[in-house]
Design a protein around this motif. Structure first.
Motif, PDB file in Angstrom:
ATOM      1  N   ALA A   1       4.546  22.313 -14.150  1.00  0.00           N
ATOM      2  CA  ALA A   1       5.019  23.059 -12.865  1.00  0.00           C
ATOM      3  C   ALA A   1       4.002  23.473 -11.977  1.00  0.00           C
ATOM      4  O   ALA A   1       3.837  23.516 -10.933  1.00  0.00           O
ATOM      5  CB  ALA A   1       6.067  24.225 -13.294  1.00  0.00           C
TER       6      ALA A   1
ATOM      7  N   PRO B   1       9.046  23.840  -7.246  1.00  0.00           N
ATOM      8  CA  PRO B   1       8.658  23.973  -8.537  1.00  0.00           C
ATOM      9  C   PRO B   1       8.051  25.248  -8.892  1.00  0.00           C
ATOM     10  O   PRO B   1       8.085  25.445 -10.001  1.00  0.00           O
ATOM     11  CB  PRO B   1       7.134  22.974  -8.306  1.00  0.00           C
TER      12      PRO B   1
ATOM     13  N   TRP C   1      11.015  26.512 -10.630  1.00  0.00           N
ATOM     14  CA  TRP C   1      11.396  25.773 -11.860  1.00  0.00           C
ATOM     15  C   TRP C   1      10.577  26.472 -12.865  1.00  0.00           C
ATOM     16  O   TRP C   1      10.927  26.743 -13.711  1.00  0.00           O
ATOM     17  CB  TRP C   1      11.237  24.274 -11.524  1.00  0.00           C
TER      18      TRP C   1
END
Length: 160
Positions: free
Chosen positions: A42, A74, A77
């Protein structure tokens, strides 16, 4: 400050965090778990996305908004993975679920595996807390992803 400078700060910070994760693994000999590997991916994704969105017309409001949104994907996430790992580490040892198989086992038959295997190498236990400068690794990740999210949207708000 221009929005491009804000993105460059994200890129430099992402590169430093990526280098730090490899330093922790290969020099400090901390063994990353599958969730740590996801957080590393990530961080790399945030950095690459910030590099990619530099190609957008960030001198326009729409370009800056798209850049902030794309970098945030990202980052959100990674933030979620890090928070999940913090929760997992807070559980008593008997109640912790397994992390699953290491990524090197899961992905060994993928194309070009030998090239990117050092990024996904690790056999650590997700429930074991590893510390860098006295701070658990998922907290470092939460601080990175949280600061990226705040920074890209704050810089969007300030940019003209």
């Amino acid at each position: 400050m221009s929005y491009r400078k804000a993105l460059l700060i994200v890129i430099v910070t992402g590169l430093l965090c990526t280098a730090g994760s490899f330093f922790a693994q290969y020099v400090m000999e901390l063994n990353p778990c599958p969730l740590c590997i996801l957080q590393r991916v990530a961080v790399i994704s945030v950095t690459l996305m910030a590099m990619l969105v530099l190609l957008l017309p960030t001198h326009k409001k729409g370009g800056r908004f798209a850049a902030a949104g794309l970098v945030s994907i990202p980052a959100l996430w990674g933030f979620g993975v890090a928070v999940y790992q913090m929760w997992l580490q807070s559980l008593p040892a008997m109640k912790r679920p397994s992390c699953g198989a290491p990524w090197t086992f899961r992905l060994k038959d993928w194309p070009l595996f030998d090239m990117w295997e050092p990024v996904v190498r690790g056999f650590g236990d997700c429930g074991v807390q590893e510390y860098v400068m006295g701070v658990p690794l998922p907290i470092w990740s939460v601080m990175f992803f949280g600061s990226v999210l705040v920074w890209v949207w704050f810089a969007l708000r300030l940019s003209k």
